[in-house]
Motif scaffolding. Sequence first.
Motif, PDB file in Angstrom:
ATOM      1  N   PHE A  96       0.849  -1.182   0.000  1.00 21.21           N
ATOM      2  CA  PHE A  96       0.000   0.000   0.000  1.00 21.21           C
ATOM      3  C   PHE A  96       0.890   1.239   0.000  1.00 21.21           C
ATOM      4  O   PHE A  96       1.914   1.276   0.692  1.00 21.21           O
ATOM      5  N   PHE A  98       1.215   5.754  -0.332  1.00 24.22           N
ATOM      6  CA  PHE A  98       0.599   7.052  -0.134  1.00 24.22           C
ATOM      7  C   PHE A  98       1.178   8.069  -1.113  1.00 24.22           C
ATOM      8  O   PHE A  98       2.338   7.957  -1.545  1.00 24.22           O
TER       9      PHE A  98
ATOM     10  N   ILE B  37       2.273   1.958  10.332  1.00 24.05           N
ATOM     11  CA  ILE B  37       2.610   2.958   9.317  1.00 24.05           C
ATOM     12  C   ILE B  37       3.563   3.932   9.982  1.00 24.05           C
ATOM     13  O   ILE B  37       3.436   4.215  11.180  1.00 24.05           O
ATOM     14  N   GLN B  39       5.852   7.781   9.543  1.00 19.91           N
ATOM     15  CA  GLN B  39       5.890   9.062   8.838  1.00 19.91           C
ATOM     16  C   GLN B  39       7.156   9.805   9.220  1.00 19.91           C
ATOM     17  O   GLN B  39       7.390  10.089  10.395  1.00 19.91           O
ATOM     18  N   LEU B  45       4.535   9.261   4.350  1.00 17.16           N
ATOM     19  CA  LEU B  45       3.842   8.140   4.981  1.00 17.16           C
ATOM     20  C   LEU B  45       4.251   6.845   4.298  1.00 17.16           C
ATOM     21  O   LEU B  45       4.200   6.727   3.072  1.00 17.16           O
ATOM     22  N   TRP B  47       3.717   2.602   4.621  1.00 16.97           N
ATOM     23  CA  TRP B  47       3.077   1.434   5.219  1.00 16.97           C
ATOM     24  C   TRP B  47       4.147   0.391   5.492  1.00 16.97           C
ATOM     25  O   TRP B  47       4.894   0.010   4.587  1.00 16.97           O
ATOM     26  N   TYR B  50       1.025  -5.368   7.770  1.00 16.70           N
ATOM     27  CA  TYR B  50      -0.139  -5.636   8.612  1.00 16.70           C
ATOM     28  C   TYR B  50      -0.094  -7.055   9.138  1.00 16.70           C
ATOM     29  O   TYR B  50       0.633  -7.927   8.630  1.00 16.70           O
ATOM     30  N   TYR B  94       2.747   4.936  13.614  1.00 17.94           N
ATOM     31  CA  TYR B  94       1.316   4.837  13.878  1.00 17.94           C
ATOM     32  C   TYR B  94       0.872   3.382  13.774  1.00 17.94           C
ATOM     33  O   TYR B  94       1.363   2.642  12.905  1.00 17.94           O
TER      34      TYR B  94
END
Lengths: 107, 120
Positions: A96, A98, B37, B39, B45, B47, B50, B94
């Motif tokens: 994923f 951004f 995630i 930053q 940002l 990832w 998961y 995060y």
Amino acid sequence: EIVMTQSPATLCVSPGERATLSCRASQSVSSNLAWYQQKPGQAPRLLICGASIRATGIPARFSGSGSGTEFTLTISSLQSEDFAVYYCQQYNIWPFTFGGGTKVEIK
Amino acid sequence: QVQLQESGPGLVKPSETLSLTCSVSGGSISSYYWSWIRQSPGKGLEWIGYIYYSGSTNYNPSLKSRVTMSVDMSKNQFSLRVNSVTAADTAVYYCARTGVAGIIGWFDPWGQGFLVTVSS
């Protein structure tokens, strides 16, 4: 990986005016795109998923459109609380990714 | 409503291991995917990966060789470990919920974020 490019980097808008933010994907992501709003010192907040579906509690002045590689976030009438940084994110293909963000500033 | 809170050491020495925990309250960790995630000013940002409540994982290839995620159902928590850290790993980290089986990809809600600095 899919590269997400947002434009412009900074958008200067007067309160009450319309803001149009763009997001482009380096290859098709179908409608698997989300938009987030981030204010200083805060975590990003989900605004839109599925390219056009507003998240719970998000005001109707926020709308998303597009599919494939071109997407738009529109804020119909900017309120003072809308001045922030906005990010798009694709979730069609891992990893994923951004976009770099668009900062919406007061004109 | 579900709330997430990151915790861990805020300062890690180069070459050591960064360890963070995300505590989930207001809902069960069961049935959902949970992401980390980060930053940083230089990379925006990013990832990290998961973990599903069952323990299955999916990591960003850019970090895969250094990342491990785990879940503790009894504590309603999930964790991140990044080994061999460098200054480039300095970031706000995060945790976020990432979806349920068959519907994954966007992040909602997010934890407030936790600054980790890598420095000697």
